[in-house]
Scaffold this motif. Structure first.
Motif, short mmCIF file in Angstrom:
data_model
loop_
_atom_site.label_atom_id
_atom_site.label_comp_id
_atom_site.label_asym_id
_atom_site.label_seq_id
_atom_site.Cartn_x
_atom_site.Cartn_y
_atom_site.Cartn_z
N ALA A 115 0.83 -1.20 0.00
CA ALA A 115 0.00 0.00 0.00
C ALA A 115 0.87 1.26 0.00
O ALA A 115 0.58 2.23 -0.73
N GLU A 116 1.94 1.22 0.77
CA GLU A 116 2.85 2.37 0.82
C GLU A 116 3.48 2.60 -0.55
O GLU A 116 3.57 3.74 -1.03
N ALA A 117 3.93 1.52 -1.19
CA ALA A 117 4.56 1.65 -2.51
C ALA A 117 3.57 2.15 -3.56
O ALA A 117 3.97 2.82 -4.51
N ALA A 118 2.29 1.81 -3.37
CA ALA A 118 1.26 2.24 -4.33
C ALA A 118 0.73 3.63 -4.01
O ALA A 118 -0.07 4.18 -4.78
N GLY A 119 1.14 4.20 -2.87
CA GLY A 119 0.73 5.54 -2.51
C GLY A 119 -0.69 5.64 -2.02
O GLY A 119 -1.35 6.68 -2.20
N VAL A 120 -1.20 4.55 -1.41
CA VAL A 120 -2.57 4.57 -0.90
C VAL A 120 -2.59 4.19 0.57
O VAL A 120 -1.64 3.58 1.09
N LYS A 121 -3.70 4.53 1.24
CA LYS A 121 -3.90 4.15 2.63
C LYS A 121 -4.86 2.97 2.69
O LYS A 121 -5.90 2.99 2.03
N MET A 122 -4.49 1.97 3.47
CA MET A 122 -5.35 0.79 3.60
C MET A 122 -5.23 0.27 5.03
O MET A 122 -4.13 0.07 5.52
N ASP A 123 -6.36 0.09 5.70
CA ASP A 123 -6.34 -0.44 7.06
C ASP A 123 -6.20 -1.95 7.03
O ASP A 123 -6.71 -2.62 6.12
N TYR A 124 -5.54 -2.49 8.04
CA TYR A 124 -5.34 -3.94 8.12
C TYR A 124 -5.59 -4.36 9.56
O TYR A 124 -4.93 -3.89 10.49
N ILE A 125 -6.58 -5.22 9.76
CA ILE A 125 -6.87 -5.75 11.09
C ILE A 125 -6.37 -7.18 11.13
O ILE A 125 -6.89 -8.05 10.44
#
Length: 226
Positions: free
Chosen positions: A66-76
């Motif tokens: 997600a960081e490399a793609a430039g997006v924010k994504m939550d992970y539980i």
């Protein structure tokens, strides 16, 4: 991988992407979302994605992706039945499950109850899974197809862990086994309907390999919390 997803995020969501429509600003929970590839693709398309999975390694990879793609994504990082519901209950526009996950559940009803709790009113559950004709009934080898299984058996099957194919034969003895319960489409549909979700779509998708033309490979169910 991040660059490939950015170039064509919809391709990573084939063939069920058409059932999402425009996902911009939609809240999507991907249950057993593994390494986050589908979640990152949805995030690139503008969705607010939460991945639920119990693997620390998957979480680490997903966050880096997600960081490399430039997006924010939550992970539980949790078991499906231990999700902290106070943060996500009745909030999801979509709950997604896909490819090789249902067979890890010995009872579908508690799972569908969790999905029902996650969805907001009018939200949809999208399930994309391997077709039981190909997983329970038929064994294929080139042009030859044999009925080697029992479509209706409720028995558990012992299998290698999924990641063993990446480990090499020398690691086989050190890896544990898993038990799988392979569900018929009728059992899946009934479990979803019993929880009050309205089934809008049941699409059976063909196998496109030359020798397997005419056999179903996967199926997609879309069910709505009305």
């Amino acid at each position: 991988m991040a660059q490939k997803i950015i170039e064509n995020p919809a391709w990573r969501l084939h063939p069920f992407y058409k059932y999402f429509g425009n996902v911009k600003d939609k809240k999507i929970v991907h249950l057993l979302g593994s390494n986050g590839i589908k979640g990152v693709a949805l995030s690139v398309l503008g969705a607010h994605v939460t991945v639920v999975d119990f693997s620390q390694e998957n979480e680490r990879y997903a966050q880096k992706l997600a960081e490399a793609a430039g997006v924010k994504m939550d992970y539980i990082r949790t078991d499906v039945f231990s999700i902290p519901m106070e943060t996500v209950q009745d909030s999801a526009d979509f709950v997604l499950m896909e490819l090789g996950v249902l067979h890890y559940f010995v009872d579908l009803q508690p799972l569908i109850q969790v999905i029902h709790s996650l969805l907001k009113q009018g939200g949809q559950f999208i399930l994309h899974e391997f077709h039981p004709i190909s997983t329970k009934l038929i064994t294929s080898s080139g042009k030859k197809h044999k009925v080697t299984g029992n479509y209706f058996t409720p028995n558990f099957e012992e299998q290698r862990v999924a990641f063993s194919k990446h480990m090499g034969d020398e690691a086989e003895g050190s890896l544990g086994k898993v038990l799988q319960r392979k569900w018929t489409i009728g059992e899946v549909v009934t479990s979803i309907a019993n929880e009050g979700l309205v089934i809008r779509v049941l699409e059976e998708e063909p196998n496109h390999k030359n020798h397997d033309i005419g056999l179903p490979k996967t199926y997609t169910i879309v069910a709505e919390k009305s």
